[in-house]
Design an enzyme around this catalytic site. Sequence first.
Site, short mmCIF file in Angstrom:
data_model
loop_
_atom_site.label_atom_id
_atom_site.label_comp_id
_atom_site.label_asym_id
_atom_site.label_seq_id
_atom_site.Cartn_x
_atom_site.Cartn_y
_atom_site.Cartn_z
N LYS A 239 3.90 -2.47 -33.81
CA LYS A 239 2.81 -2.52 -32.81
C LYS A 239 3.05 -1.46 -31.74
O LYS A 239 4.16 -0.94 -31.60
CB LYS A 239 2.76 -3.92 -32.19
CG LYS A 239 4.04 -4.33 -31.47
CD LYS A 239 4.06 -5.82 -31.15
CE LYS A 239 5.35 -6.19 -30.44
NZ LYS A 239 5.50 -7.66 -30.30
N ARG B 236 2.75 -19.23 -25.73
CA ARG B 236 1.81 -18.12 -25.92
C ARG B 236 0.87 -18.56 -27.03
O ARG B 236 0.44 -19.70 -27.02
CB ARG B 236 2.61 -16.85 -26.25
CG ARG B 236 1.83 -15.57 -26.15
CD ARG B 236 2.73 -14.33 -26.20
NE ARG B 236 3.43 -14.16 -27.48
CZ ARG B 236 4.23 -13.12 -27.75
NH1 ARG B 236 4.42 -12.17 -26.85
NH2 ARG B 236 4.83 -13.01 -28.91
N HIS C 263 7.77 -18.22 -32.57
CA HIS C 263 8.41 -17.12 -31.82
C HIS C 263 9.33 -17.70 -30.75
O HIS C 263 8.98 -18.69 -30.11
CB HIS C 263 7.31 -16.25 -31.18
CG HIS C 263 7.77 -14.92 -30.69
ND1 HIS C 263 8.17 -13.90 -31.53
CD2 HIS C 263 7.90 -14.42 -29.43
CE1 HIS C 263 8.51 -12.84 -30.81
NE2 HIS C 263 8.36 -13.13 -29.54
N ARG D 29 11.36 -10.65 -38.39
CA ARG D 29 10.41 -9.72 -37.78
C ARG D 29 11.09 -8.80 -36.76
O ARG D 29 10.86 -8.92 -35.56
CB ARG D 29 9.29 -10.50 -37.07
CG ARG D 29 8.57 -11.53 -37.93
CD ARG D 29 7.32 -12.04 -37.22
NE ARG D 29 7.59 -12.61 -35.90
CZ ARG D 29 7.78 -13.90 -35.64
NH1 ARG D 29 7.72 -14.79 -36.62
NH2 ARG D 29 8.02 -14.31 -34.41
N TYR E 146 6.35 15.33 -3.07
CA TYR E 146 5.50 14.50 -2.19
C TYR E 146 6.32 13.68 -1.20
O TYR E 146 7.34 13.09 -1.56
CB TYR E 146 4.68 13.53 -3.03
CG TYR E 146 3.58 14.17 -3.83
CD1 TYR E 146 2.51 14.81 -3.20
CD2 TYR E 146 3.59 14.12 -5.21
CE1 TYR E 146 1.49 15.38 -3.94
CE2 TYR E 146 2.57 14.68 -5.97
CZ TYR E 146 1.52 15.32 -5.32
OH TYR E 146 0.51 15.87 -6.05
N CYS F 257 6.34 13.22 -9.89
CA CYS F 257 4.90 13.50 -9.80
C CYS F 257 4.22 13.10 -11.12
O CYS F 257 4.88 12.70 -12.07
CB CYS F 257 4.66 14.98 -9.54
SG CYS F 257 5.56 15.61 -8.12
N ASP G 259 2.84 15.02 -13.38
CA ASP G 259 3.13 15.93 -14.50
C ASP G 259 4.49 16.59 -14.42
O ASP G 259 4.84 17.36 -15.32
CB ASP G 259 2.07 17.04 -14.53
CG ASP G 259 0.68 16.50 -14.32
OD1 ASP G 259 0.23 15.72 -15.17
OD2 ASP G 259 0.07 16.81 -13.28
C1 LIG Z 1 6.83 -7.93 -30.81
C2 LIG Z 1 7.06 -9.06 -31.73
C3 LIG Z 1 8.22 -9.12 -32.54
C4 LIG Z 1 9.35 -8.13 -32.43
O1 LIG Z 1 10.17 -8.47 -31.34
P1 LIG Z 1 11.48 -7.61 -30.97
O2 LIG Z 1 12.07 -8.33 -29.83
O3 LIG Z 1 10.99 -6.25 -30.62
O4 LIG Z 1 12.34 -7.60 -32.19
C5 LIG Z 1 8.30 -10.14 -33.45
N1 LIG Z 1 7.33 -11.07 -33.58
C6 LIG Z 1 6.22 -11.06 -32.81
C7 LIG Z 1 5.19 -12.11 -32.98
C8 LIG Z 1 6.05 -10.06 -31.86
O5 LIG Z 1 4.96 -10.05 -31.09
#
Ligand SMILES: *Cc1c(COP(=O)(O)O)cnc(C)c1O
Length: 367
Positions: free
Chosen positions: A36, A132, A161, A217, A257, A304, A306
């Site tokens: 992602k 979540r 998760h 994951r 700045y 800044c 850039d």
């Molecule tokens: C982003 C995400 C992960 C990966 O998590 P990391 O901490 O980067 O390994 C796994 N599962 C879900 C649902 C996520 O949103």
Amino acid sequence: MKLQQAVAEIDLAALSHNLGIAQKRAGSADILAVVKADAYGHGANTLSNHLITSGAAALGVAFTHEAIALRESGITCPILVFFDRDNIREIIDYNLTPVVFDVTTAEALSKEARKANRDLPIHIKVDTGMGRVGFCMDKAKKEILNISRLKNIRLEGLMSHFSEADLENKEFAEKQVRSFVNLVSELKQKSITFRYHHMSNSAAILSMPDAHFNMVRPGIMLYGYGVPEGNDLKPVLTLKSTIVLLKKVPKGTPISYGRTFITKKPSVIATVPFGYADGYCRALSNQGEVLICGKRVPVIGRVCMDTIMIDVTEIDNIDYHSEVVLLGKQGREQITADEIAAKTDTIPYEVLTSIGQRVKRVYRKSG
Ligand SMILES: *Cc1c(COP(=O)(O)O)cnc(C)c1O
């Protein structure tokens, strides 16, 4: 024409190395590589191809449009979409695998799949303590039973998760695993089974072997970060820029700045064309360090949009071709995303995903 002079060099050998570590820890579990947010800023198309070729079984993204971009670049493996409930049609058309966390979406998916005469695999998410997306545990069993009766939907995965980011304290995470496992067995009693069960992000892959099930994951660890040091992960990304102006200034010269930095002696100041719009956090004003000629030098004055200014008074043999490393290794020195995150009160995830669109990603195959 040369574009902006900064590049993010992506080391694909380091990526394979990190994937290998994830695979070794996960044993026989399949790897769903999380790509992602443009593969955490590294470039999702190239990295996804490389991860699949190197053994990942599937990919995970947050939103449907990210998955569509991968399909359009020719990627054919399963792609899970974590956080979308609106793009039902596209999910079907592009052969994506939705993560489902409410019954209404499941019904809409079923209807659309039926129209297309397809059997749609879905993964169901339950909330074991993240707060979540996911079905609440008190209702999960009943709602999953309802979904299981929908036509043209195949329950392929059950997932959850962890809410503990670093897993230094595993007590709560272990409670999450127990409630997940309980649900799995309750559903089994009702003859509802899944091909895949998965809970583990990077931190859990490294520290919660009981939560690997048959799919994991990994995200941040693939990119070489996010978990305690001493784990042999290799940072994949090096951020490099150059110098657009070198100048000698007298003592008492204000820099950038707000004139927050005034030279205390005659100095040599370099302007580097890389600013907060490129992902160099403004909180690094008078705090950051970069590498040049193998040495650390300070960022002086405000960052800044850039540009940044660096004090190179102590560096010999500097010229316009001297490479400036903002993140990564140069010679024996290294600046990690962890170091930058600590200075800017954030996490390496944000440091990596903040790298801007003007920065060209270039890919290397060697280590
Ligand atoms: C982003 C995400 C992960 C990966 O998590 P990391 O901490 O980067 O390994 C796994 N599962 C879900 C649902 C996520 O949103």
